[in-house]
Write a protein that holds these residues in place. Sequence first.
Motif, PDB file in Angstrom:
ATOM      1  N   ASN A 195       0.832  -1.202   0.000  1.00 48.67           N
ATOM      2  CA  ASN A 195       0.000   0.000   0.000  1.00 48.67           C
ATOM      3  C   ASN A 195       0.874   1.262   0.000  1.00 48.67           C
ATOM      4  O   ASN A 195       1.612   1.509   0.939  1.00 48.67           O
ATOM      5  N   ASN A 196       0.789   2.056  -1.069  1.00 49.18           N
ATOM      6  CA  ASN A 196       1.661   3.236  -1.125  1.00 49.18           C
ATOM      7  C   ASN A 196       0.893   4.542  -0.930  1.00 49.18           C
ATOM      8  O   ASN A 196       1.386   5.610  -1.256  1.00 49.18           O
ATOM      9  N   LYS A 197      -0.313   4.436  -0.402  1.00 54.12           N
ATOM     10  CA  LYS A 197      -1.116   5.638  -0.194  1.00 54.12           C
ATOM     11  C   LYS A 197      -0.796   6.269   1.171  1.00 54.12           C
ATOM     12  O   LYS A 197      -0.410   5.575   2.105  1.00 54.12           O
ATOM     13  N   PRO A 198      -0.994   7.595   1.283  1.00 52.81           N
ATOM     14  CA  PRO A 198      -0.553   8.288   2.514  1.00 52.81           C
ATOM     15  C   PRO A 198      -1.516   8.150   3.688  1.00 52.81           C
ATOM     16  O   PRO A 198      -1.970   9.148   4.232  1.00 52.81           O
ATOM     17  N   TYR A 199      -1.859   6.916   4.057  1.00 51.98           N
ATOM     18  CA  TYR A 199      -2.652   6.705   5.271  1.00 51.98           C
ATOM     19  C   TYR A 199      -1.759   6.992   6.477  1.00 51.98           C
ATOM     20  O   TYR A 199      -0.540   6.934   6.370  1.00 51.98           O
ATOM     21  N   PRO A 200      -2.388   7.272   7.640  1.00 50.46           N
ATOM     22  CA  PRO A 200      -1.542   7.551   8.808  1.00 50.46           C
ATOM     23  C   PRO A 200      -0.672   6.353   9.180  1.00 50.46           C
ATOM     24  O   PRO A 200      -1.126   5.205   9.105  1.00 50.46           O
ATOM     25  N   ILE A 201       0.556   6.648   9.546  1.00 53.31           N
ATOM     26  CA  ILE A 201       1.461   5.607  10.045  1.00 53.31           C
ATOM     27  C   ILE A 201       1.551   5.831  11.552  1.00 53.31           C
ATOM     28  O   ILE A 201       2.171   6.783  12.006  1.00 53.31           O
ATOM     29  N   TYR A 202       0.857   4.976  12.305  1.00 52.19           N
ATOM     30  CA  TYR A 202       0.758   5.229  13.744  1.00 52.19           C
ATOM     31  C   TYR A 202       2.088   5.083  14.471  1.00 52.19           C
ATOM     32  O   TYR A 202       2.295   5.690  15.513  1.00 52.19           O
ATOM     33  N   TRP A 203       3.004   4.274  13.897  1.00 48.48           N
ATOM     34  CA  TRP A 203       4.324   4.156  14.546  1.00 48.48           C
ATOM     35  C   TRP A 203       4.935   5.545  14.725  1.00 48.48           C
ATOM     36  O   TRP A 203       5.627   5.794  15.705  1.00 48.48           O
TER      37      TRP A 203
END
Lengths: 499, 146
Positions: A102-110
């Motif tokens: 997945n290369n979409k800018p969803y939030p990265i919670y890390w």
Amino acid sequence: MNYIVPEFEIERNPNKCISCGACVRQCSYEVHYFDDDGKTVLADDSKCVACHRCAAVCPTRAIKIKKYDMAYKEHFNWTPTTQKEINLQAATGGVLLSGMSNNKPYPIYWDKILLNASQVTNPSIDPLREPMEIRTFLGKKPEKLEFDEDGGLKTKIPPQIQLETPIMFSAMSFGSISFNAQKSLAMAAKELGTLFNTGEGGLHPKLEEFKDNAVVQVASGRFGVHKQYLESGRFIEIKIGQGAKPGIGGHLPGEKVTVEVSNARMIPVGSDAISPAPHHDIYSIEDLRQLIWSLKEATCYKKPVAVKIAAVHNCSAIVSGVARAGADIIVMDGFRGGTGAAPTRIRDNVGIPIELALAAVDQRLRDESIRSCVSLVAAGSFRNSADIVKAIALGADAVYVASAPLIAMGCHMCQQCHSGKCNWGIATQRPDLVKRLNPEIMYKRVVNLINAWNHEIKEMLGGMGLNSIDSLRGNRLMLRGIGLSEKELEILGISHAGE
Amino acid sequence: MKKVIAREEHCLNCKLCEVYCRTAHSQSKDVIKAHLRENPVPVSRITVQGDNMLSVAVNCRHCDKPACVEACITGAMQKDPETGVVTCDESRCIGCMTCMTVCGFGVIKSGKFAVKCDLCQGEDMPACVKNCPNNALVYVEVGGAE
């Protein structure tokens, strides 16, 4: 007329190009070619995928790959990528395919979670001076221990897997990746005291020597599964779903099914290897239970059985069911997990982040008092050691990594795995490309990467005043959120920074 | 003695060994200057034979009993009794290329003088081995040759 604008442009510096032709011979996409004079090197930009093989091999660094600078009339909604995808489908009528994740800018919670460190009240620990334990055991843990009168252990301990690091290599089949790539991972796993995973591709006879470091997978196509295979692995993993493509099976195109792949998978050469979306013998938790216990029976109850699911909306209820069905280990794969090929729309839109799934599942299993019945393994894109430390604090026993070691072996995330033309010799079966990946060199790079991460994990543990990874497991007090909503904090089970 | 051994299973046909051999045997020792500015462009002592499917880099084997040394009419081609390295003394070579005709491996190149691999004398490791991106060339002790 071609509606599709190239994505990249090759810039060749004529003051540096020595016409050695290394780029011409190395590009499997046939971007570079010699002009009729046999000296001038030209390029067909439209074929370039930005894998950087030419730039890496060029002895004079004469090649620069640039974004193709075509102006579009500004439109926030109809971006150039959106238009390109429509034109691709208008031309072919096909489902869009992609590789990797997945290369979409969803939030990265890390990146929205911060770690704690000790100050005055409990001292931090220097891992270079004091013992620091990252050894990890996977498997069902007994609810309580009973001892006989002499102090001997009476409780029968279910089979456990000992790992020298909480980091394992995720399932990547021989077929989706090359023999050399899988061998590099197997060699690295052996040296690191951890495990690699055969994926659904069977175990190649030449990798039998690494069977003590192998996880053998049983997936919906059941390729390469036989008694000896089941007995070869340290544990058996039933693959129900994959983070990159939840709800979708697998499809290894016939051209990748070479003689060697066909032997390992036990299917005819050149035939498409299709793994159905569901297991055709599993339509309920009860059916899954039957398969788990059948595999345990087949291996005389010596091998733990893992079940891998994709992180989806109701995963905590699903995991609770899987734990009760008898799984010893449950693997959850988040929506940023990688793949050799997936429909682009599925890859980019289905599933949920591993951070939220992991936190929700760990909490659910605790609430139901069955957390110790299973080990939890998180998968779906760990980019560095800090991500791993955060996952363990959220409740993971261990993690699976795949994209990171592939990058260590040369992957540049061009996302063309499905094309079978991988210039780095990873996601291909073409012999001229496979040999570009020399396991002697690449296994060492993977070992270096994981050793570096192990060091960093120890440093972070030491900073928190912990001397064992077991003290971090599920220890969410070590985490604080930053820039997260009340709901996100609630699901993650952590306080906000400053609290 | 130590020799360059080619491992065809790892050879990529990138021919970087040739590029770095030319550079190592150039005036400037600079990869760009050697190829673009020097005239004549230095000759590579190593040659990659084959294609992308199967290729192998071939250079002088520094034979125990070198035919080129025996055939040399001026005594320019010599095998060092201590190191075992076969080299051509350009001050004595007259460019008759008899050596080239007798070499069973076809690794002597013609020029004004006979041009051949000297194992990059004075360096720790020959340039071709040092710069091979896939360890397809290794520099190892193979014994014999004294």
